[in-house]
Design a protein around this motif. Structure first.
Motif, PDB file in Angstrom:
ATOM      1  N   TYR A  73       0.976  -1.206   0.088  1.00 18.38           N
ATOM      2  CA  TYR A  73       0.012  -0.009  -0.058  1.00 18.38           C
ATOM      3  C   TYR A  73       0.763   1.400   0.067  1.00 18.38           C
ATOM      4  O   TYR A  73       0.472   2.223  -0.781  1.00 18.38           O
ATOM      5  CB  TYR A  73      -0.980   0.142   1.086  1.00 18.38           C
ATOM      6  N   ASP A  74       1.863   1.075   0.817  1.00 17.31           N
ATOM      7  CA  ASP A  74       3.027   2.253   0.751  1.00 17.31           C
ATOM      8  C   ASP A  74       3.545   2.621  -0.709  1.00 17.31           C
ATOM      9  O   ASP A  74       3.535   3.940  -1.058  1.00 17.31           O
ATOM     10  CB  ASP A  74       4.082   2.133   1.698  1.00 17.31           C
ATOM     11  N   PHE A  77       1.998   8.337  -6.249  1.00 18.61           N
ATOM     12  CA  PHE A  77       1.438   9.375  -6.110  1.00 18.61           C
ATOM     13  C   PHE A  77       2.352  10.628  -5.510  1.00 18.61           C
ATOM     14  O   PHE A  77       2.301  11.754  -5.838  1.00 18.61           O
ATOM     15  CB  PHE A  77       0.044   9.391  -5.443  1.00 18.61           C
ATOM     16  N   VAL A  78       2.870  10.316  -4.529  1.00 12.18           N
ATOM     17  CA  VAL A  78       3.873  11.214  -3.855  1.00 12.18           C
ATOM     18  C   VAL A  78       4.914  11.683  -4.945  1.00 12.18           C
ATOM     19  O   VAL A  78       5.179  12.902  -4.925  1.00 12.18           O
ATOM     20  CB  VAL A  78       4.866  10.483  -2.641  1.00 12.18           C
ATOM     21  N   ASP A  79       5.564  10.816  -5.831  1.00 14.94           N
ATOM     22  CA  ASP A  79       6.289  11.255  -6.667  1.00 14.94           C
ATOM     23  C   ASP A  79       5.766  12.134  -7.897  1.00 14.94           C
ATOM     24  O   ASP A  79       6.199  13.138  -8.095  1.00 14.94           O
ATOM     25  CB  ASP A  79       6.943  10.008  -7.325  1.00 14.94           C
ATOM     26  N   HIS A 117       2.870  14.361   0.238  1.00 18.16           N
ATOM     27  CA  HIS A 117       2.656  13.122   1.124  1.00 18.16           C
ATOM     28  C   HIS A 117       0.865  13.072   1.422  1.00 18.16           C
ATOM     29  O   HIS A 117       0.228  12.217   1.438  1.00 18.16           O
ATOM     30  CB  HIS A 117       3.352  13.070   2.352  1.00 18.16           C
ATOM     31  N   ALA A 118       0.523  14.242   1.997  1.00 18.14           N
ATOM     32  CA  ALA A 118      -0.797  14.755   2.213  1.00 18.14           C
ATOM     33  C   ALA A 118      -1.697  14.424   1.082  1.00 18.14           C
ATOM     34  O   ALA A 118      -2.822  13.713   0.966  1.00 18.14           O
ATOM     35  CB  ALA A 118      -1.059  15.862   3.005  1.00 18.14           C
ATOM     36  N   SER A 161       1.338   3.781   9.791  1.00 19.89           N
ATOM     37  CA  SER A 161       2.324   3.843   8.846  1.00 19.89           C
ATOM     38  C   SER A 161       2.342   5.125   8.066  1.00 19.89           C
ATOM     39  O   SER A 161       3.090   5.003   7.123  1.00 19.89           O
ATOM     40  CB  SER A 161       2.055   2.472   7.813  1.00 19.89           C
ATOM     41  N   PHE A 162       1.636   6.121   8.571  1.00 25.93           N
ATOM     42  CA  PHE A 162       1.629   7.246   7.855  1.00 25.93           C
ATOM     43  C   PHE A 162       2.491   8.201   8.244  1.00 25.93           C
ATOM     44  O   PHE A 162       2.542   8.119   9.535  1.00 25.93           O
ATOM     45  CB  PHE A 162       0.263   8.111   7.693  1.00 25.93           C
TER      46      PHE A 162
END
Lengths: 210, 210
Positions: A137-138, A144-146, A164-165, B183-184
């Motif tokens: 999941y990470d 998306f973070v990238d 991140h948010a 995990s966030f």
DNA sequence: TTCCCAATCAAACGATTGATTGAGAATTGG
DNA sequence: CCAATTCTCAATCAATCGTTTGATTGGGAA
């Protein structure tokens, strides 16, 4: 001792890997239908078409079976990620590709996200499952973070955007949508369009911050 | 021949409603710890401090027990909604109040959202549970729809904001956060701040200051 | 041929499951 | 006080659970 030669007589014996693959697929279908609380080793064996003892020959315990399902999800996501390369595309194009990919996954294999959610939840209390599902999941969220990070750099997205948010919001909205799309009035297009508007830079503002 | 000391008031009995309340609370705690697949009627009875037969006296079947848990969630959300009246507050203030409320709920009763998610997922296949959970989740989302709708009207939020889509994004992000906040990396403040920026109107474009 | 071994199955095991019984204690209304 | 009602429990049930046992199959190696 592994032989690539497929069995010339279907219906006879299958190799261990093929059996484990079929077992994982059957288990996923059952989890989708009746949840983890309705998963029975006998039902899996019946769906695969093998004896209950044969099932335990290939997968020793039920715990290992759930881990096998988790690993099958991991491999599927890994293959999906490697299938489409996004090099050379703009951040907005990549974001839209992720939206399309996700929609196709939900449409083609609707059980995927449901089983994924079930195992992620189980991974919250089962370390063995969590070790597989949490990185999975990470990884999805980090994609998306990238995208957001590079989109902020080139001015596509808001300069005050927190990658991140924003990624957390995106994955949360997508997974929540797929979990209960039945009761949603809003369409998937409305959802993704709103996500774009939420993160994209305001066109009326100067795109050149210098 | 009383059993091993369950009740702090020896000799006293609890009324039927109190028992059912305690049973629902115990069931929720167990669901939080081991999931729906680990929910056992005996464990619930043991946690309440009653006999398994007594449990079945108050709640006839396990199915009714899960429905009882679902209803206890519904009542709790209903009470929460009635507790704080938001009349007279601006849309942005109301949105922030929702964020604070949600954070407090997750902090005070961390099992609430986990159990909610588990029952919503179960409601996808069990009509009796779905009849309780789906309206409950819809109600929560509709609160955000209302906030966004009025915030668009008074210029607080973007004029092109889709209230339904934005509400879906918000509830999805919040529930997803609470499901795996462990995990966030991003904090809850980062998440809500990004949600605000995502929907709020650009201050440099004050279009209707009447 | 003889042996080996992965794969398979019928049958059953021990434990656990949700649910029930019947008797009795506690509470309540009169 | 009494009778009716509500509530509780020890004991038990039938069904099902994950797992195991012991035997069998068939193909490849020796």
């Amino acid at each position: 001792m592994h032989q690539d030669q497929p069995c010339p007589f279907p219906g006879k014996r299958e190799s261990g890997d093929e059996r484990r693959l079929a077992i994982a697929a059957a288990a996923r279908a059952i989890i989708f239908e009746v949840g983890l609380e309705g998963l029975r080793t006998r039902d899996i064996a019946a769906r695969v078409g093998i004896n209950i003892a044969t099932l335990h020959y290939h997968v020793p315990t039920k715990e290992a079976l759930v881990a096998l399902v988790a690993d099958s999800l991991r491999q599927e996501f890994k293959a999906q990620a490697q299938r489409n390369t996004r090099a050379g595309r703009s951040p907005l194009e990549q974001l839209r590709l992720e939206f399309v990919d996700f929609h196709e996954s939900v449409h083609d294999t609707p059980e995927l996200i449901v089983v994924l959610s079930a195992l992620i939840e189980k991974g919250r209390r089962d370390p063995a499952i969590g070790a597989i599902m949490t990185p999975l999941y990470d990884y999805w969220r980090l994609q998306f973070v990238d995208i957001f990070r590079r989109g902020v750099s080139d001015g596509t997205f808001r300069p005050d955007l927190d990658p991140h948010a924003a990624a957390l919001i995106t994955t949360g909205a997508l997974s929540d949508y797929s979990r209960q799309w039945t009761s949603f009035r809003a369409s998937y297009e409305q959802l993704t369009a709103e996500l774009e508007r939420a993160f994209i830079a305001n066109p009326s503002l100067s795109k050149d911050p210098s």
